[in-house]
Design an enzyme around this catalytic site. Structure first.
Site, PDB file in Angstrom:
ATOM      1  N   LYS A  89      33.956  43.180  36.066  1.00 40.62           N
ATOM      2  CA  LYS A  89      34.496  44.537  36.013  1.00 40.62           C
ATOM      3  C   LYS A  89      35.379  44.658  34.781  1.00 40.62           C
ATOM      4  CE  LYS A  89      37.027  47.743  39.106  1.00 40.62           C
ATOM      5  NZ  LYS A  89      37.681  47.833  40.433  1.00 40.62           N
ATOM      6  N   SER A 171      35.911  51.518  43.252  1.00 43.62           N
ATOM      7  CA  SER A 171      35.866  51.615  41.810  1.00 43.62           C
ATOM      8  C   SER A 171      35.018  50.548  41.131  1.00 43.62           C
ATOM      9  CB  SER A 171      37.284  51.556  41.244  1.00 43.62           C
ATOM     10  OG  SER A 171      37.907  50.292  41.474  1.00 43.62           O
ATOM     11  N   SER A 195      37.820  49.134  46.916  1.00 47.68           N
ATOM     12  CA  SER A 195      37.089  49.185  45.640  1.00 47.68           C
ATOM     13  C   SER A 195      36.015  48.123  45.476  1.00 47.68           C
ATOM     14  CB  SER A 195      38.069  49.105  44.470  1.00 47.68           C
ATOM     15  OG  SER A 195      38.812  50.296  44.372  1.00 47.68           O
TER      16      SER A 195
END
Length: 522
Positions: A89, A171, A195
């Site tokens: 990420k 996310s 997330s």
């Protein structure tokens, strides 16, 4: 004679163990593997369905793969992750000289220079893993404002591989999408409030959110220090555990990790098909009240599977403080305050920031000054969370909210419920916004459960579709602090009994075609 499918397993579904086996038997090299994954990213990331799961690929990765191939040949393997490509990420730092940025999807941090790899990245590299690239995400890990999940200024609007123009959730959207369709062997994500868990559920993969303090956040762009954790997203529980086994452990740069047990268990020993035998699992039924009926029906339908595997299912194991939890707004105070402090601290430790931003206030101003890229109409104009965070201070109101959250989520929430009903864990659909685990900092693992029916109407694309045919959903296991071994056992046993992930693939255009057979020897 070795069958070609044995030599070259399907990269859509291949496990890390299968990749390791192929590398060790020299059916293919890490260079071959990287070339295949880069070609798969090229097929679907900006072309075709334009899933926008990957912001950028590592320009050094082919050379790094060649070096690891040489090392394997001359000195042997470092372990299960040697030469295995992983996505990160884009809030997890990698050294600038390698050629990758670390920006949380924001142009405000483009070309910023971090002092070092994030601790979890150092651990991955030491184990021989390859950083294939940076995955897209909700900008600032969904801490900027009200926006469609999966969008960042750098990466654009991420999309689901299961529903055309579908919501990928977030996310850690790009990490989940990348793992789901085989753009890498697996991925790292971060979780502050769902997330990892929510995008994993909506993209038909396994998401493992560790206890806050089990994995270091040093070098990770923060959202809320009392809730942030780095975890694994993969196609199987075993693969998620392979990553957790490497990234878990203490780090002097993250004080929270110094509170973990002095000796961590071997998480691979929790991968047991009889892991549910004798387990007591509770359903806090009130949390399902507003959940889609399709998901609830699928969840209820598998309760007999748990029972057949030897578990006792305790329904209506509701939280004693359910109403107070639902009404509480303390988490917003904590997250806003910690975002402002954390972002300021992170930027302050950077060696260089070409855009000149030094604080959250500067980021807000940068977004306004670059509104055509950072605040484009009509869907991505909001930065209300950043603005609210900028107004906070670390005062008594914050400290009181922090204490209340711990009490509501942990002491009087999860822990009280586990104790009252004599439970080992809680189970719920992972589509549920489960605040208690977030504010308590407790572990969660989600596994695939099912899919919406093929005749489900396609929701309008605004800009993404909230629902549609074949949209996946998952089932999560929630426990108390550092109960990962038990949760892994439960999740693995359920996964092996149901194999729900295999029941449906992504829509055809979202399935990359490149395989190892297309690159080996070419």
């Amino acid at each position: 004679m070795v069958n070609i499918t044995d030599r070259f397993p399907d990269l859509y579904e291949v496990s890390i163990a299968e990749l390791r086996n192929g590398l060790e038997k020299r059916h293919f090299t890490s260079v071959d593997l990287v070339k295949a994954y880069l070609a798969r990213i090229d097929e679907v990331n900006l072309k075709g369905p334009a899933l926008r799961a990957v912001i950028e690929v590592n320009p050094s990765v082919l050379q790094q793969a060649a070096d690891l191939d040489t090392e394997r040949r001359l000195r042997g393997s470092r372990g299960p992750l040697h030469g295995i490509p992983i996505l990160l990420k884009d809030n997890i730092a990698t050294v600038h000289g390698e050629g990758l940025n670390t920006t949380a999807g924001s142009l405000a941090l483009l070309r910023s220079v971090v002092p070092r790899d994030a601790h979890v990245v150092s651990q991955l590299r030491a184990a021989g893993a390859l950083v294939l690239g940076k995955a897209n995400l909700c900008e600032w890990s969904h801490s900027r404002g009200k926006m469609p999940p999966g969008w960042s200024a750098r990466g654009g609007q991420g999309l689901s591989p299961y529903v055309p123009l579908g919501d990928p959730s977030g996310s850690s959207s790009g990490s989940a999408v990348g793992a789901a369709i085989g753009l890498a062997a697996a991925a790292l994500g971060t979780d502050t409030h769902g997330s990892i868990i929510m995008p994993s559920g909506m993209n038909n993969v396994v998401g493992l959110k560790p206890t806050v303090g089990l994995t270091s956040r040093a070098g990770v762009i923060p959202s809320a220090v009392h809730q942030d954790t780095v975890g694994a997203i993969a196609r199987s529980v075993a693969d998620a555990v392979a990553l957790l086994s490497v990234i878990a452990g203490p780090d002097p740069r993250d004080d929270f990790t110094l509170a973990q047990p002095p000796v961590l268990p071997d998480y691979t020993k929790a991968l047991r098909t009889d892991g549910l035998k004798g387990a007591r699992l509770g359903i806090p039924r009130k949390y399902l009240e507003d959940t889609d009926s399709v998901i609830v029906a699928a969840f209820d339908a598998v309760l007999d599977t748990f029972r057949s595997l030897g578990a006792t299912v305790v329904d209506n194991a509701d939280f004693p403080d359910f109403e107070e939890l639902r009404a509480s707004r303390h988490e917003g105070i904590v997250m806003n305050t910690e975002l402002k402090v954390g972002i300021g601290k992170y930027i302050g430790e950077l060696l260089e920031v070409p855009t000149g931003v030094k604080s959250l206030a500067d980021i807000i101003a940068f977004n306004i000054a670059h509104a055509d890229q950072e605040l484009p109409s009509p869907f991505w104009t909001d930065q209300s969370k950043l603005i609210a965070a900028e107004k906070t201070t670390e005062d008594q109101t914050y400290l009181d909210a922090l204490g209340t959250d711990k009490d509501l989520g942990a002491t009087c929430g999860i822990d009280a419920t586990l104790k009252q009903f004599n439970l080992d864990a809680l189970i719920l659909p992972s589509a549920i916004d489960f605040k208690p685990a977030a504010i308590a900092g407790y572990p969660v693992i989600t596994v695939p459960l099912g899919f919406f029916p093929p005749d489900t109407p396609l929701a309008p694309a605004e800009p993404t579709r909230a629902s549609g045919p074949n949209r996946p959903f998952g089932l999560m296991f929630v426990g108390t602090a550092f109960s990962e071994p038990a949760l892994i056992s439960f999740a693995y046993a359920f996964e092996q009994a149901t194999h729900a992930r295999l029941k449906r693939r992504a829509f055809p255009a979202a399935v990359p075609r490149t395989q190892l057979s297309d690159v080996v020897g070419k």
